[in-house]
Design a protein around this motif. Structure first.
Motif, PDB file in Angstrom:
ATOM      1  N   SER A   1       1.617  36.954 -61.738  1.00 54.70           N
ATOM      2  CA  SER A   1       1.821  36.729 -60.313  1.00 54.70           C
ATOM      3  C   SER A   1       2.555  37.895 -59.686  1.00 54.70           C
ATOM      4  CB  SER A   1       2.622  35.449 -60.096  1.00 54.70           C
ATOM      5  OG  SER A   1       3.942  35.641 -60.501  1.00 54.70           O
ATOM      6  N   SER A   2       2.077  38.314 -58.548  1.00 52.54           N
ATOM      7  CA  SER A   2       2.874  39.249 -57.765  1.00 52.54           C
ATOM      8  C   SER A   2       3.750  38.343 -56.928  1.00 52.54           C
ATOM      9  CB  SER A   2       1.984  40.096 -56.881  1.00 52.54           C
ATOM     10  OG  SER A   2       1.361  39.275 -55.917  1.00 52.54           O
ATOM     11  N   HIS A   3       4.952  38.760 -56.687  1.00 57.48           N
ATOM     12  CA  HIS A   3       5.855  37.879 -55.968  1.00 57.48           C
ATOM     13  C   HIS A   3       5.703  38.102 -54.486  1.00 57.48           C
ATOM     14  CE1 HIS A   3       7.433  36.859 -59.819  1.00 57.48           C
ATOM     15  NE2 HIS A   3       7.413  38.145 -60.081  1.00 57.48           N
ATOM     16  N   LYS A   4       4.626  37.543 -53.996  1.00 62.52           N
ATOM     17  CA  LYS A   4       4.269  37.744 -52.613  1.00 62.52           C
ATOM     18  C   LYS A   4       4.660  36.492 -51.854  1.00 62.52           C
ATOM     19  CE  LYS A   4      -0.129  37.839 -51.493  1.00 62.52           C
ATOM     20  NZ  LYS A   4      -1.538  38.239 -51.513  1.00 62.52           N
ATOM     21  N   LEU A   5       5.318  36.668 -50.734  1.00 55.64           N
ATOM     22  CA  LEU A   5       5.655  35.512 -49.905  1.00 55.64           C
ATOM     23  C   LEU A   5       4.844  35.547 -48.622  1.00 55.64           C
ATOM     24  CD1 LEU A   5       8.258  35.699 -51.763  1.00 55.64           C
ATOM     25  CD2 LEU A   5       9.442  34.588 -49.887  1.00 55.64           C
ATOM     26  N   LEU A   6       4.191  34.425 -48.324  1.00 60.84           N
ATOM     27  CA  LEU A   6       3.422  34.331 -47.087  1.00 60.84           C
ATOM     28  C   LEU A   6       4.314  33.790 -45.975  1.00 60.84           C
ATOM     29  CD1 LEU A   6       0.137  32.643 -48.402  1.00 60.84           C
ATOM     30  CD2 LEU A   6       0.727  35.078 -48.336  1.00 60.84           C
ATOM     31  N   SER A   7       3.910  34.052 -44.754  1.00 65.09           N
ATOM     32  CA  SER A   7       4.634  33.449 -43.639  1.00 65.09           C
ATOM     33  C   SER A   7       4.501  31.935 -43.754  1.00 65.09           C
ATOM     34  CB  SER A   7       4.065  33.917 -42.302  1.00 65.09           C
ATOM     35  OG  SER A   7       4.779  33.284 -41.251  1.00 65.09           O
ATOM     36  N   VAL A   8       5.544  31.212 -43.348  1.00 60.95           N
ATOM     37  CA  VAL A   8       5.524  29.753 -43.476  1.00 60.95           C
ATOM     38  C   VAL A   8       5.003  29.068 -42.216  1.00 60.95           C
ATOM     39  CG1 VAL A   8       7.349  29.668 -45.206  1.00 60.95           C
ATOM     40  CG2 VAL A   8       7.961  29.609 -42.776  1.00 60.95           C
ATOM     41  N   ALA A   9       4.762  29.868 -41.169  1.00 64.75           N
ATOM     42  CA  ALA A   9       4.243  29.279 -39.930  1.00 64.75           C
ATOM     43  C   ALA A   9       3.603  30.380 -39.095  1.00 64.75           C
ATOM     44  CB  ALA A   9       5.370  28.616 -39.141  1.00 64.75           C
ATOM     45  N   ASP A  10       2.778  29.966 -38.124  1.00 62.25           N
ATOM     46  CA  ASP A  10       2.277  30.924 -37.133  1.00 62.25           C
ATOM     47  C   ASP A  10       3.466  31.286 -36.251  1.00 62.25           C
ATOM     48  OD1 ASP A  10      -0.218  30.397 -38.131  1.00 62.25           O
ATOM     49  OD2 ASP A  10      -1.014  29.473 -36.318  1.00 62.25           O
ATOM     50  N   GLY A  11       3.675  32.577 -36.059  1.00 63.20           N
ATOM     51  CA  GLY A  11       4.782  32.961 -35.191  1.00 63.20           C
ATOM     52  C   GLY A  11       5.311  34.330 -35.538  1.00 63.20           C
ATOM     53  N   GLU A  12       6.434  34.658 -34.929  1.00 67.14           N
ATOM     54  CA  GLU A  12       6.997  35.986 -35.116  1.00 67.14           C
ATOM     55  C   GLU A  12       7.962  36.016 -36.293  1.00 67.14           C
ATOM     56  OE1 GLU A  12       9.386  37.358 -31.860  1.00 67.14           O
ATOM     57  OE2 GLU A  12       9.708  39.323 -32.794  1.00 67.14           O
ATOM     58  N   VAL A  13       7.721  36.950 -37.208  1.00 70.16           N
ATOM     59  CA  VAL A  13       8.642  37.127 -38.334  1.00 70.16           C
ATOM     60  C   VAL A  13       9.794  38.030 -37.884  1.00 70.16           C
ATOM     61  CG1 VAL A  13       8.906  38.051 -40.674  1.00 70.16           C
ATOM     62  CG2 VAL A  13       6.799  36.859 -40.025  1.00 70.16           C
ATOM     63  N   ILE A  14      11.006  37.573 -38.128  1.00 73.45           N
ATOM     64  CA  ILE A  14      12.195  38.348 -37.768  1.00 73.45           C
ATOM     65  C   ILE A  14      13.081  38.517 -39.006  1.00 73.45           C
ATOM     66  CG2 ILE A  14      12.187  37.586 -35.337  1.00 73.45           C
ATOM     67  CD1 ILE A  14      14.487  35.638 -36.106  1.00 73.45           C
ATOM     68  N   PRO A  15      13.960  39.533 -38.998  1.00 74.07           N
ATOM     69  CA  PRO A  15      14.875  39.665 -40.134  1.00 74.07           C
ATOM     70  C   PRO A  15      15.852  38.476 -40.145  1.00 74.07           C
ATOM     71  CG  PRO A  15      14.952  41.621 -38.703  1.00 74.07           C
ATOM     72  CD  PRO A  15      14.185  40.575 -37.974  1.00 74.07           C
ATOM     73  N   LEU A  16      16.278  38.116 -41.322  1.00 70.69           N
ATOM     74  CA  LEU A  16      17.227  37.013 -41.460  1.00 70.69           C
ATOM     75  C   LEU A  16      18.485  37.268 -40.618  1.00 70.69           C
ATOM     76  CD1 LEU A  16      16.969  34.477 -43.119  1.00 70.69           C
ATOM     77  CD2 LEU A  16      18.102  35.629 -45.008  1.00 70.69           C
ATOM     78  N   SER A  17      18.845  38.562 -40.516  1.00 72.64           N
ATOM     79  CA  SER A  17      20.066  38.914 -39.791  1.00 72.64           C
ATOM     80  C   SER A  17      19.983  38.578 -38.301  1.00 72.64           C
ATOM     81  CB  SER A  17      20.359  40.403 -39.966  1.00 72.64           C
ATOM     82  OG  SER A  17      19.269  41.158 -39.483  1.00 72.64           O
ATOM     83  N   MET A  18      18.766  38.320 -37.797  1.00 70.93           N
ATOM     84  CA  MET A  18      18.604  37.986 -36.381  1.00 70.93           C
ATOM     85  C   MET A  18      18.711  36.481 -36.122  1.00 70.93           C
ATOM     86  SD  MET A  18      17.733  40.834 -34.669  1.00 70.93           S
ATOM     87  CE  MET A  18      16.634  40.351 -33.335  1.00 70.93           C
ATOM     88  N   VAL A  19      18.852  35.697 -37.183  1.00 72.29           N
ATOM     89  CA  VAL A  19      18.947  34.246 -37.018  1.00 72.29           C
ATOM     90  C   VAL A  19      20.322  33.902 -36.447  1.00 72.29           C
ATOM     91  CG1 VAL A  19      18.996  32.034 -38.250  1.00 72.29           C
ATOM     92  CG2 VAL A  19      17.295  33.768 -38.859  1.00 72.29           C
ATOM     93  N   ASN A  20      20.293  33.020 -35.480  1.00 75.12           N
ATOM     94  CA  ASN A  20      21.497  32.710 -34.733  1.00 75.12           C
ATOM     95  C   ASN A  20      22.388  31.669 -35.429  1.00 75.12           C
ATOM     96  OD1 ASN A  20      23.222  32.934 -32.613  1.00 75.12           O
ATOM     97  ND2 ASN A  20      22.056  31.600 -31.236  1.00 75.12           N
TER      98      ASN A  20
END
Lengths: 165, 88
Positions: free
Chosen positions: A9-28
């Motif tokens: 397995s390659s450790h690939k992560l898919l987006s979990v939803a339709d939408g904009e991916v942001i860095p974790l550091s931008m989470v409020n």
């Protein structure tokens, strides 16, 4: 024991939803943005369907149905946390389609979410996706911008948990 | 070995945020730290978020922290303080 013993397995992560991916550091929310809970990324969902980012096994669904832990076949401990402080909704707005012990494939639906209701209740709908066994200080560069849930690869990791460029 | 009992006060239980606090505090010490949930005997490794979250400890639940290792006394003190002050 190596966390990344799987050779296929390659450790690939898919987006979990339709939408904009942001860095974790931008989470409020400092619990997520500080990396305290692990490294990862976040998605600002535009649709209330949440997908598994990896092949793996569902280890748990929170009582409030807002958080899902998945142990990936590649050895990652992944937490998909839908919304901020949404534990207080006590399960309202969330309809899980998986339960602890279920095997999931990357792109399988794990929950349906009423985003409008969550917003109406005053909560942020952002979905942090954390790898709790990768140090939050690890500098990851997820593929930012619009992503399709369950389809767009957001992060690629090598065996050993390092990012694959 | 050191141990202490903590009754979960947060009305929504040990969710991601409090679990993260416990894990971060526990990681500071080399001692092995196990959390045992009274109602079903389930045990968690206090240094792993996954493990602590899967306890699914709800409000009122009694948790026993069992700490063993060189720095167990300091670890017990720090975790007890965290439970009482930061987790409510």
């Amino acid at each position: 024991m190596s966390l990344f013993s799987s050779s296929t397995s390659s450790h690939k992560l898919l987006s979990v939803a339709d939408g904009e991916v942001i860095p974790l550091s931008m989470v409020n929310d400092e619990a997520f943005s500080s990396g305290m809970l692990g490294a990862g990324f976040a998605v600002k969902p535009v649709k209330g369907v949440v997908y598994s980012p990896v092949d793996g096994k569902v280890m748990g669904v929170a009582e409030a149905k807002h958080a899902y832990s998945i142990f990936s076949d590649g050895g990652l401990e992944i937490l998909v946390h839908i919304g901020l402080d949404t534990v207080h909704l006590g399960g309202r707005s969330f309809t899980p389609t998986v339960k602890a012990g279920d095997e999931v494939r990357a792109g399988d639906v794990i929950a349906h979410v009423d985003l409008a209701e969550i917003k109406k209740e005053g909560y942020d709908t952002v979905i942090p996706v954390l790898m709790s066994n990768i140090d939050g200080s690890a500098k990851l560069s997820p593929r930012l911008g619009y992503a399709e849930g369950g389809r767009t690869a957001v992060l690629k990791l090598t065996h050993g948990g390092k990012e694959e460029k | 070995m050191e141990s202490f009992v903590y009754r979960v006060a947060d009305k929504v239980g040990i969710h991601a945020r409090p679990a993260g606090k416990i894990v971060n505090a526990a990681k500071e010490f080399s001692a092995d730290i196990i959390i045992r949930k009274k109602s079903d005997g389930k045990e968690a490794d206090a240094k792993r978020l996954f493990s602590v979250m899967s306890l699914a400890a709800s409000c009122g639940e009694e948790l026993t922290f069992i700490i063993s290792g060189e720095d167990e006394a300091a670890a017990a003190l720090a975790l007890k303080k965290l439970c009482e002050e930061a987790l409510g």
